[in-house]
Design an enzyme around this catalytic site. Structure first.
Site, PDB file in Angstrom:
ATOM      1  N   THR A 122       0.957  -1.269   0.028  1.00 39.72           N
ATOM      2  CA  THR A 122      -0.127  -0.047   0.041  1.00 39.72           C
ATOM      3  C   THR A 122       0.837   1.221  -0.129  1.00 39.72           C
ATOM      4  OG1 THR A 122      -1.822  -1.287   1.192  1.00 39.72           O
ATOM      5  CG2 THR A 122      -1.597   1.339   1.375  1.00 39.72           C
ATOM      6  N   GLY A 162      -4.142  -5.301   6.916  1.00 42.39           N
ATOM      7  CA  GLY A 162      -5.310  -4.206   7.101  1.00 42.39           C
ATOM      8  C   GLY A 162      -6.438  -4.647   8.130  1.00 42.39           C
TER       9      GLY A 162
END
Length: 250
Positions: free
Chosen positions: A153, A207
């Site tokens: 990310t 996440g």
């Protein structure tokens, strides 16, 4: 330590290009929110990074992309989750923030909104690279993920000449993720948070754990209310992630 020297050099060049894009906005007197957007667009367009072109693939051999952006001036924010056709998801998140009354759109509705405000749209195959296809096939065959399959990310934080701050985060998610799975990247307070006078945060990692801890907001709250330094607040939040079994960075 898992990269060749050439690959590391390529990543560093991509990061330098991103840094320069954001710096150019700021040096011209632009806003922090424009700067973080400019910085992450460079990485969305660079197939090395797990965002935009070159993003990882879902178990269904597709790309589902997430992004969020937040303006520390008024804590306005925008996000998209599970988009498949918008070329630059961070621009869709920015459009949600600036051109709608909402904070988040998901799936087909998010793509339709992006198209309705004139953003560049692409076929889902635009995001595919041979490297990510091989990674998907390896994970599907072995039924296990390496750390690299959960990470990648991208994000940016900035402060401008007026002292305003902003944060942005964008990702393709996790290799071989189940279709429809949403991680922390589009969630305000989990991966992205910005509040003038306090701090701006963009997070990357596993996440599910970052969502459970509310990492970005936790850091800002500890700075604001507990009087922690940025470093101490970040270490506390990441420590909570580690205690639950996850890992990552901010």
């Amino acid at each position: 330590q898992n990269m060749s020297a050439d690959k590391e050099a390529a990543y560093r060049a991509g990061l330098e290009a991103s840094l320069a894009a954001g710096a150019d906005v700021l040096s011209a007197g632009g806003s922090a929110v424009d700067a973080v957007q400019a910085a992450v667009i460079v990485m969305e367009d660079d197939e090395l990074f797990n965002a935009g072109k070159g993003a990882v693939m879902t178990a269904a051999y597709e790309h589902e992309l997430d992004a969020s952006i937040m303006d520390g001036r008024d804590r306005n924010a925008g996000a998209v989750a599970g988009v498949k056709r918008v070329k630059n998801p961070i621009l869709a998140a920015r459009a949600v923030m600036d051109q709608s009354e909402h904070v988040m759109f998901a799936g087909e509705g998010a793509d339709a909104f992006a198209e309705s405000v004139g953003l560049d749209m692409v076929e889902n195959s635009y995001f595919t690279t041979e490297r990510r296809l091989k990674a998907l096939e390896r994970v599907l065959e072995t039924q296990s993920r390496a750390d690299a399959d959960r990470h990648g990310t991208v994000g940016a934080v900035a402060i401008d000449k007026d002292g305003n701050i902003a944060a942005a985060t964008t990702t393709g998610g996790m290799t071989a993720k189940a279709p429809g799975r949403i991680g922390d990247s589009p969630l305000i307070g989990a991966a992205t948070y910005a509040q003038n006078g306090v701090c701006a945060v963009s997070a990357t990692g596993h996440g599910e754990y970052f969502i459970r801890v509310g990492v970005a907001k936790t850091i800002c709250t500890r700075v604001e209310l507990a009087g922690d330094s940025i470093d101490a607040a970040a270490q506390n939040a990441l420590g909570q992630v580690a205690d639950l079994g996850g890992d990552g960075g901010v």
